[in-house]
Structure formats: structure tokens, C-alpha cells
Design a protein around this motif. Structure first.
Motif, PDB file in Angstrom:
ATOM      1  N   ILE A 166       0.871  -1.172   0.000  1.00 55.03           N
ATOM      2  CA  ILE A 166       0.000   0.000   0.000  1.00 55.03           C
ATOM      3  C   ILE A 166       0.908   1.222   0.000  1.00 55.03           C
ATOM      4  O   ILE A 166       1.997   1.204   0.582  1.00 55.03           O
ATOM      5  CB  ILE A 166      -0.926  -0.020   1.226  1.00 55.03           C
ATOM      6  CG1 ILE A 166      -1.899  -1.204   1.115  1.00 55.03           C
ATOM      7  CG2 ILE A 166      -1.693   1.293   1.358  1.00 55.03           C
ATOM      8  CD1 ILE A 166      -2.764  -1.427   2.333  1.00 55.03           C
ATOM      9  N   GLN A 168       2.326   3.859   1.304  1.00 58.02           N
ATOM     10  CA  GLN A 168       2.530   4.562   2.566  1.00 58.02           C
ATOM     11  C   GLN A 168       3.060   5.983   2.338  1.00 58.02           C
ATOM     12  O   GLN A 168       2.677   6.922   3.041  1.00 58.02           O
ATOM     13  CB  GLN A 168       3.524   3.789   3.442  1.00 58.02           C
ATOM     14  CG  GLN A 168       3.257   2.312   3.568  1.00 58.02           C
ATOM     15  CD  GLN A 168       1.978   2.010   4.291  1.00 58.02           C
ATOM     16  OE1 GLN A 168       1.593   2.738   5.214  1.00 58.02           O
ATOM     17  NE2 GLN A 168       1.310   0.948   3.901  1.00 58.02           N
ATOM     18  N   GLY A 171       0.339   8.325   1.080  1.00 58.37           N
ATOM     19  CA  GLY A 171      -0.620   8.470   2.169  1.00 58.37           C
ATOM     20  C   GLY A 171      -0.115   9.429   3.226  1.00 58.37           C
ATOM     21  O   GLY A 171      -0.867  10.279   3.729  1.00 58.37           O
ATOM     22  N   PHE A 276      -2.919   7.022  11.129  1.00 60.99           N
ATOM     23  CA  PHE A 276      -2.730   6.195   9.926  1.00 60.99           C
ATOM     24  C   PHE A 276      -3.246   4.797  10.230  1.00 60.99           C
ATOM     25  O   PHE A 276      -2.891   4.211  11.251  1.00 60.99           O
ATOM     26  CB  PHE A 276      -1.247   6.119   9.565  1.00 60.99           C
ATOM     27  CG  PHE A 276      -0.964   5.937   8.096  1.00 60.99           C
ATOM     28  CD1 PHE A 276      -0.459   6.977   7.332  1.00 60.99           C
ATOM     29  CD2 PHE A 276      -1.195   4.727   7.469  1.00 60.99           C
ATOM     30  CE1 PHE A 276      -0.181   6.820   5.978  1.00 60.99           C
ATOM     31  CE2 PHE A 276      -0.924   4.554   6.129  1.00 60.99           C
ATOM     32  CZ  PHE A 276      -0.414   5.611   5.371  1.00 60.99           C
ATOM     33  N   ASP A 277      -4.097   4.256   9.373  1.00 59.76           N
ATOM     34  CA  ASP A 277      -4.643   2.889   9.418  1.00 59.76           C
ATOM     35  C   ASP A 277      -6.164   2.877   9.336  1.00 59.76           C
ATOM     36  O   ASP A 277      -6.739   2.027   8.693  1.00 59.76           O
ATOM     37  CB  ASP A 277      -4.250   2.087  10.677  1.00 59.76           C
ATOM     38  CG  ASP A 277      -2.852   1.527  10.608  1.00 59.76           C
ATOM     39  OD1 ASP A 277      -2.306   1.389   9.493  1.00 59.76           O
ATOM     40  OD2 ASP A 277      -2.275   1.248  11.682  1.00 59.76           O
ATOM     41  N   VAL A 292      -5.586   8.004   7.865  1.00 62.37           N
ATOM     42  CA  VAL A 292      -5.360   7.508   6.508  1.00 62.37           C
ATOM     43  C   VAL A 292      -5.783   6.044   6.459  1.00 62.37           C
ATOM     44  O   VAL A 292      -5.236   5.216   7.182  1.00 62.37           O
ATOM     45  CB  VAL A 292      -3.882   7.653   6.101  1.00 62.37           C
ATOM     46  CG1 VAL A 292      -3.665   7.101   4.686  1.00 62.37           C
ATOM     47  CG2 VAL A 292      -3.438   9.119   6.175  1.00 62.37           C
ATOM     48  N   ARG A 293      -6.762   5.754   5.614  1.00 62.02           N
ATOM     49  CA  ARG A 293      -7.293   4.395   5.533  1.00 62.02           C
ATOM     50  C   ARG A 293      -6.507   3.564   4.526  1.00 62.02           C
ATOM     51  O   ARG A 293      -6.196   4.024   3.429  1.00 62.02           O
ATOM     52  CB  ARG A 293      -8.772   4.424   5.128  1.00 62.02           C
ATOM     53  CG  ARG A 293      -9.403   3.044   4.978  1.00 62.02           C
ATOM     54  CD  ARG A 293     -10.872   3.158   4.623  1.00 62.02           C
ATOM     55  NE  ARG A 293     -11.636   3.746   5.718  1.00 62.02           N
ATOM     56  CZ  ARG A 293     -12.906   4.145   5.616  1.00 62.02           C
ATOM     57  NH1 ARG A 293     -13.531   4.027   4.450  1.00 62.02           N
ATOM     58  NH2 ARG A 293     -13.524   4.655   6.663  1.00 62.02           N
ATOM     59  N   GLN A 294      -6.219   2.309   4.904  1.00 56.57           N
ATOM     60  CA  GLN A 294      -5.563   1.353   4.018  1.00 56.57           C
ATOM     61  C   GLN A 294      -6.559   0.250   3.637  1.00 56.57           C
ATOM     62  O   GLN A 294      -7.318  -0.203   4.495  1.00 56.57           O
ATOM     63  CB  GLN A 294      -4.356   0.714   4.713  1.00 56.57           C
ATOM     64  CG  GLN A 294      -3.343   1.717   5.237  1.00 56.57           C
ATOM     65  CD  GLN A 294      -2.077   1.014   5.686  1.00 56.57           C
ATOM     66  OE1 GLN A 294      -1.292   0.553   4.868  1.00 56.57           O
ATOM     67  NE2 GLN A 294      -1.875   0.906   6.990  1.00 56.57           N
ATOM     68  N   ASP A 295      -6.516  -0.173   2.394  1.00 56.33           N
ATOM     69  CA  ASP A 295      -7.434  -1.201   1.915  1.00 56.33           C
ATOM     70  C   ASP A 295      -6.754  -2.569   2.039  1.00 56.33           C
ATOM     71  O   ASP A 295      -6.143  -3.067   1.096  1.00 56.33           O
ATOM     72  CB  ASP A 295      -7.828  -0.926   0.460  1.00 56.33           C
ATOM     73  CG  ASP A 295      -8.994  -1.801   0.002  1.00 56.33           C
ATOM     74  OD1 ASP A 295      -9.259  -2.816   0.667  1.00 56.33           O
ATOM     75  OD2 ASP A 295      -9.613  -1.465  -1.022  1.00 56.33           O
ATOM     76  N   THR A 325      -4.113   5.004  -0.797  1.00 57.57           N
ATOM     77  CA  THR A 325      -4.777   5.160   0.500  1.00 57.57           C
ATOM     78  C   THR A 325      -5.893   6.191   0.357  1.00 57.57           C
ATOM     79  O   THR A 325      -6.056   6.810  -0.696  1.00 57.57           O
ATOM     80  CB  THR A 325      -3.778   5.641   1.561  1.00 57.57           C
ATOM     81  OG1 THR A 325      -3.191   6.879   1.113  1.00 57.57           O
ATOM     82  CG2 THR A 325      -2.684   4.617   1.796  1.00 57.57           C
ATOM     83  N   ARG A 326      -6.630   6.383   1.432  1.00 55.08           N
ATOM     84  CA  ARG A 326      -7.709   7.371   1.424  1.00 55.08           C
ATOM     85  C   ARG A 326      -7.713   8.121   2.747  1.00 55.08           C
ATOM     86  O   ARG A 326      -7.713   7.493   3.819  1.00 55.08           O
ATOM     87  CB  ARG A 326      -9.051   6.670   1.210  1.00 55.08           C
ATOM     88  CG  ARG A 326     -10.258   7.607   1.231  1.00 55.08           C
ATOM     89  CD  ARG A 326     -11.546   6.806   1.130  1.00 55.08           C
ATOM     90  NE  ARG A 326     -12.707   7.643   1.335  1.00 55.08           N
ATOM     91  CZ  ARG A 326     -13.931   7.184   1.608  1.00 55.08           C
ATOM     92  NH1 ARG A 326     -14.123   5.875   1.707  1.00 55.08           N
ATOM     93  NH2 ARG A 326     -14.943   8.002   1.780  1.00 55.08           N
TER      94      ARG A 326
END
Length: 337
Positions: A166, A168, A171, A276-277, A292-295, A325-326
Motif C-alpha cells: 500500500i 505509505q 498516504g 494512519f490505518d 489515513v485508511r488502508q485497503d 490510501t484514502r
């Protein structure tokens, strides 16, 4: 004659181009995975027939020896990111009708990781996937030379065909940019462990975004991913109202929020905080945490697709683009008014 030449040289990417799909979709069709639409499957099968495509002899030989088991090496930690990756990879493997033989090893011990890999090789697994949380372990994994596919989930500034990650870095830059645009004139960083690949990339993203904006900053301080370390660092920091804090994970950020509250500093009025996460608790702390969202579900699927592709076409595997990321904006760092 042209058709004969095409049939000799066609590979999985030729099939993908002709069918108008990704090579991962072709791999799913070849492996009879269920998550392919009937119309898409028909297009892929038509392209395979038209090109007279078949996997290489070496790949076919590997297929005949398959145990339909994948070895998974995970760090000996319950941290949210690694455990989420492992869980979602298990889901993706099960969907592809593969079993997973998982082994945990100390997260910063290269010798222990090699021992785990040796143990999985004795079990005759078809491939090995590693969730890597240490830069020295990552270097050792990249130097491996064994007879079955090896794929690692790890962040790196240097892309590699057998790495899936992902993003990082971007993000982190987005998190810092949000704090600056929200009006915080200084953005400090509470980083993760110094040898953790994700922490390294988030630190790099923070540093580059601060430099690009010519904003003020202070030296990063490293925590250990725990809420206790975030609490300790924020309790000891020389903070001034108007600062933003980019925290390398949500659990440390939750500790930061607690310390700021005890110090009488208001969030977000005095200090802005971004984590973050996007852990499940992030929406329910006070104030709710911008993060920060991780898929991780998509990451698990791509790890499995990479494994299948390495089995089918080991000589044509290319670098994977890191997943985006989002930014999830909540109360701890709202947008600028």
C-alpha cells in the motif's frame, strides 16, 4: 505462418490485451477462481483459444506438483496492519481454493525468518508469502533464491516484482498536506519503529511534504506502535498551540489524544492530529480521529493474484503499483474553514 508465430510467443499479457482485461483476471480464469463475471470469463477463454495460449512448460511442471497450499510467514506481533494483511490474505487464498500454512517468527530476526521458510519448503508448499515488518528481513527476502514463488507484503521506495504494498509514502504526504491546509503552521511527526518498512515510508512522506511546503517541523520521534508510546511522546513534547501532529499509526494517535487532553490542549482548536490505518476505534475516540485508511482486503487479493501469476508465468511478472490510501477526515483535524 503468422498464426504459428503468435501461438509460440503468446503470453498471459497478450491474452489480457486481446480480451481487454488485466493479467490478474486472466490468471483468475486460468485457475478457475469464482470471482470472474461469466461474460468476462468468456472473453478471456475466447482470447486464449484465438492465441492458442498455454502456460510455459516450466509452469505446467510446477502445476503438476501443486499441493494447493501456500506458506505464510507473519511477524510475531498483533499490530493492526500485519494482522489485517494476514487475515485478508487468508480470505483471498480460501476464495482461490488454496490452503494456508502459517508460521509466526520474530519480526526483526533474519535467521528465524529463514528457518520458517525452510520449514515451509519441507511441507512442499506451492509458494511462500511473507508479511515483512523489518528492513533487514526485507533485504534478506529480496535476496532469496529458491525454486518456488516468494511474494512479500512490504513497503519500499524501490519497486520490486515480488513486492506488494500500500502506498505509505503518498498516504503520509496527504496527511501532512491536510494538516498544513487546515492552518497548522508546524507539523511534527511521531514515527513508528526505525526499521519498519511502513514507518520508513511514512517518515519519508512527512519529510518530503514538509520540505515541499517549506513548512516548519521538528525532528521526528520514534514510538513502538502502541498507544502507550504515543501517550509518552506527546506528554513529553514541547508543544505550542497551532501545531499539527502526524502520527504514524492510529493506536499511537489515540495515546496522543489522551496526553493532549491531560495537558489541557484542545483538539483540534490548539493541536491537530492525524493518524494512519483507520482502525475500528478511530471513529469512536474523542475527538474522532482523522486518519489515513488502508485497503487491506484489496492487498490480500493482490498478494494472492501475484502468487498465482508467478506460478503460471514466472518470467513475465512485473512490478505492482502500490495501492492508494484514502484520507478519512474527522474531528481531530477538520478541513480549513
Amino acid at each position: 505462418m503468422a498464426d504459428d508465430k503468435t501461438s509460440r510467443t503468446a503470453n498471459i499479457f497478450d491474452v489480457a490485451r486481446l480480451a481487454g482485461v488485466s493479467h490478474q483476471t486472466v490468471s483468475r480464469v486460468l485457475n478457475n477462481m469464482p470471482n470472474v463475471r461469466p461474460a468476462t470469463r468468456a472473453r478471456v477463454e475466447q482470447a486464449i483459444a484465438q492465441l492458442r495460449y498455454s502456460p510455459s512448460p516450466a509452469a505446467r511442471a510446477l502445476v503438476t506438483r501443486r499441493t494447493r497450499t501456500i506458506g505464510l510467514v507473519t511477524p510475531g506481533t498483533v499490530d493492526y496492519g500485519p494482522s489485517s494483511i494476514a487475515t485478508n490474505f487468508n480470505f483471498a487464498a480460501r476464495a482461490a481454493r488454496y490452503n494456508v500454512d502459517a508460521i509466526s517468527s520474530p519480526q526483526n530476526d533474519v535467521a528465524a525468518v529463514r528457518t520458517a521458510i525452510d520449514g515451509l519448503l519441507k511441507q512442499r508448499v506451492d509458494a511462500i508469502v511473507l508479511v515483512v515488518v523489518d528492513t533487514e528481513v526485507l533485504a534478506a527476502v529480496q535476496a532469496l533464491d529458491i525454486d518456488i514463488p516468494v511474494v512479500a507484503s512490504a513497503s519500499s521506495a524501490r519497486p520490486h516484482p515480488r513486492l506488494v504494498a500500500i502506498d505509505q509514502y503518498r498516504g503520509a504526504r496527504g496527511a501532512v498536506r491536510h494538516l498544513l491546509e487546515a492552518g497548522y503552521d508546524t507539523v511534527r511527526h511521531i514515527a513508528g519503529p526505525a526499521r519498519n518498512p511502513d514507518a520508513v515510508e511514512r517518515l519519508r512522506g512527512w519529510r518530503d511534504e514538509v520540505a515541499a511546503a517549506r513548512a516548519q517541523s521538528t525532528p521526528a520521534v520514534h514510538g513502538d506502535w502502541s498507544a502507550a508510546s504515543g501517550y509518552r511522546i506527546a506528554s513529553e513534547a514541547d508543544l505550542t498551540p497551532g501545531e499539527g501532529i502526524f502520527v504514524a499509526n492510529d493506536h499511537m494517535a489515540i495515546g496522543v489524544l489522551s496526553a493532549l487532553r491531560e495537558r489541557g490542549l484542545r483538539v483540534p482548536e490548539d493541536i491537530g492530529v492525524v493518524g494512519f490505518d483507520d482502525v475500528p476505534e478511530a471513529a469512536f475516540v474523542y475527538p474522532s480521529l482523522t486518519t489515513v485508511r488502508q485497503d487491506f482486503a484489496a492487498l490480500g487479493e493482490i498478494l494472492m493474484q501475484k502468487v498465482l501469476l508467478l506460478v503460471e508465468e514466472p518470467d513475465t511478472v512485473t512490478e505492482s503499483t502500490p495501492l492508494p490510501t484514502r484520507l478519512i477526515v474527522r474531528a481531530s483535524a477538520p478541513p480549513a474553514r
